[in-house]
Enzyme design. Structure first.
Site, PDB file in Angstrom:
ATOM      1  N   TYR A  10     -39.950 -83.957  10.542  1.00 20.84           N
ATOM      2  CA  TYR A  10     -38.768 -84.178   9.707  1.00 20.84           C
ATOM      3  C   TYR A  10     -39.010 -85.359   8.772  1.00 20.84           C
ATOM      4  O   TYR A  10     -38.802 -85.253   7.555  1.00 20.84           O
ATOM      5  CB  TYR A  10     -37.534 -84.438  10.576  1.00 20.84           C
ATOM      6  CG  TYR A  10     -36.376 -85.003   9.783  1.00 20.84           C
ATOM      7  CD1 TYR A  10     -35.674 -84.206   8.886  1.00 20.84           C
ATOM      8  CD2 TYR A  10     -35.994 -86.342   9.912  1.00 20.84           C
ATOM      9  CE1 TYR A  10     -34.620 -84.726   8.140  1.00 20.84           C
ATOM     10  CE2 TYR A  10     -34.944 -86.866   9.176  1.00 20.84           C
ATOM     11  CZ  TYR A  10     -34.268 -86.059   8.291  1.00 20.84           C
ATOM     12  OH  TYR A  10     -33.239 -86.574   7.548  1.00 20.84           O
ATOM     13  N   LYS A  16     -22.727 -81.558  14.647  1.00 18.95           N
ATOM     14  CA  LYS A  16     -24.156 -81.838  14.763  1.00 18.95           C
ATOM     15  C   LYS A  16     -24.665 -81.815  16.198  1.00 18.95           C
ATOM     16  O   LYS A  16     -25.870 -81.878  16.425  1.00 18.95           O
ATOM     17  CB  LYS A  16     -24.481 -83.183  14.121  1.00 18.95           C
ATOM     18  CG  LYS A  16     -24.273 -83.205  12.615  1.00 18.95           C
ATOM     19  CD  LYS A  16     -24.619 -84.553  12.006  1.00 18.95           C
ATOM     20  CE  LYS A  16     -26.093 -84.870  12.113  1.00 18.95           C
ATOM     21  NZ  LYS A  16     -26.440 -86.147  11.456  1.00 18.95           N
TER      22      LYS A  16
END
Length: 313
Positions: free
Chosen positions: A139, A177
């Site tokens: 990421y 999330k």
């Protein structure tokens, strides 16, 4: 019209909310609502249109977007730092961003995008400079590689490009999330469930709960985004944090103070995070100040109190 990619997500939805507070509703939301529960962030916002991310990308490539787009806030990304499918990550965070960047450059449309403090990884310095950038996961690498791409383009760009290296953002509209929601959210939920708030034991030279991050309230993140939108002559890649590191214990104490109960329990530091975990982050916001941004940032005590009051409204 203003485009907000990732508009059903955490920061994207808050940017739309901030635009709405200005009276701006001519907004195209781009997102993926395969998980239909994510509609909740959009239900309280006023926008003109919604477009699925896949359709949007195809229409970008075909030069078939609505006329009159004034700016793009590109918040859409896979932000799960535990995701190790590199092909998926690069397609979502790198290739998609390049296509949209060039569409904006060709039309001189301001392009404001989400980078991440994850680009710094194992570094103990947090300046927007190559020698400080050492991502620990794919990421962080996907965000770093796009920043590198932008750096090569910036000198010749004829329209605004701004990248924001978000540090530990917390606040309203992050509930969807799950495990990637902020520690403030999880500690709040634990106390509501009758549990004590839980933090990791010490690791990497830090005491129990002593790991430190630059926790930045999402309202402040939106203010910075809109300041650059209002100042289109400013371009670059900027850290977006408070410039102040605070411990996870500080966050827990703010949550306990809000509830008036609870005491911290410490749990073993997960083996799978060892060597892949940022134990300390603190944004160097010199560059942000140098371009003229002067507003102050909320500290953990005030930000967490505002956030939990919003959750309990």
């Amino acid at each position: 019209m203003i485009v907000v990619t990732g508009g059903a997500g955490f920061i994207g939805a808050n940017i739309i909310h901030a635009l709405n507070l200005r009276g701006e509703t001519d907004i195209l939301v781009v997102d993926d609502l395969t998980d239909g529960t994510r509609f909740r962030n959009l239900a309280e916002l006023d926008v003109t249109d919604y477009m699925d991310k896949g359709e949007f990308l195809e229409r970008v490539k075909a030069n078939d977007l609505p006329m009159g787009i004034r700016a793009v806030f590109h918040e859409g990304a896979c932000s799960d730092t535990t995701e190790w499918d590199g092909k998926f990550m690069m397609e979502n965070n790198y290739t998609y961003s390049k296509v949209l960047l060039h569409w904006c450059l060709d039309r001189k449309v301001p392009f404001l995008y989400a980078s991440s403090a994850a680009v710094y990884g194992a570094s103990d310095e947090f300046r927007e400079e190559r020698e400080c950038e050492r991502p620990l996961n794919v990421y962080g690498y996907s965000k770093w590689q796009f920043d590198q791409y932008v750096r090569k383009i910036l000198p010749s760009a004829r329209s605004q490009i701004v990248g924001f290296r978000y540090f530990n953002v917390y606040g309203p509209r992050e509930q969807h999330k799950g495990k990637m929601a902020s520690v403030a959210y999880h500690l709040h939920e634990q106390i509501k469930a009758g549990q004590n708030p839980k933090l990791f034991e010490g690791w990497d030279g830090y005491s129990d709960g002593g790991q430190q991050r630059d926790f930045v309230y999402v309202d402040d993140v939106c203010k910075v985004n809109l300041w650059f939108y209002d100042n289109p002559e400013q371009s670059g890649i900027f850290n977006l944090g408070t410039g102040r590191a605070q411990s996870f214990l500080d966050v827990a104490q703010a949550v306990i103070r809000y509830h008036g109960k609870g005491s911290v329990e410490f749990i073993p530091f997960p083996d799978e995070l060892k060597g892949r975990y940022q134990s300390f982050t603190q944004a160097d916001i010199t560059a942000l100040r140098d371009v003229g941004y002067t507003a102050e940032f909320a500290d953990v005590a005030s930000g967490v109190e505002s956030y939990l009051a919003w959750l309990d409204r």
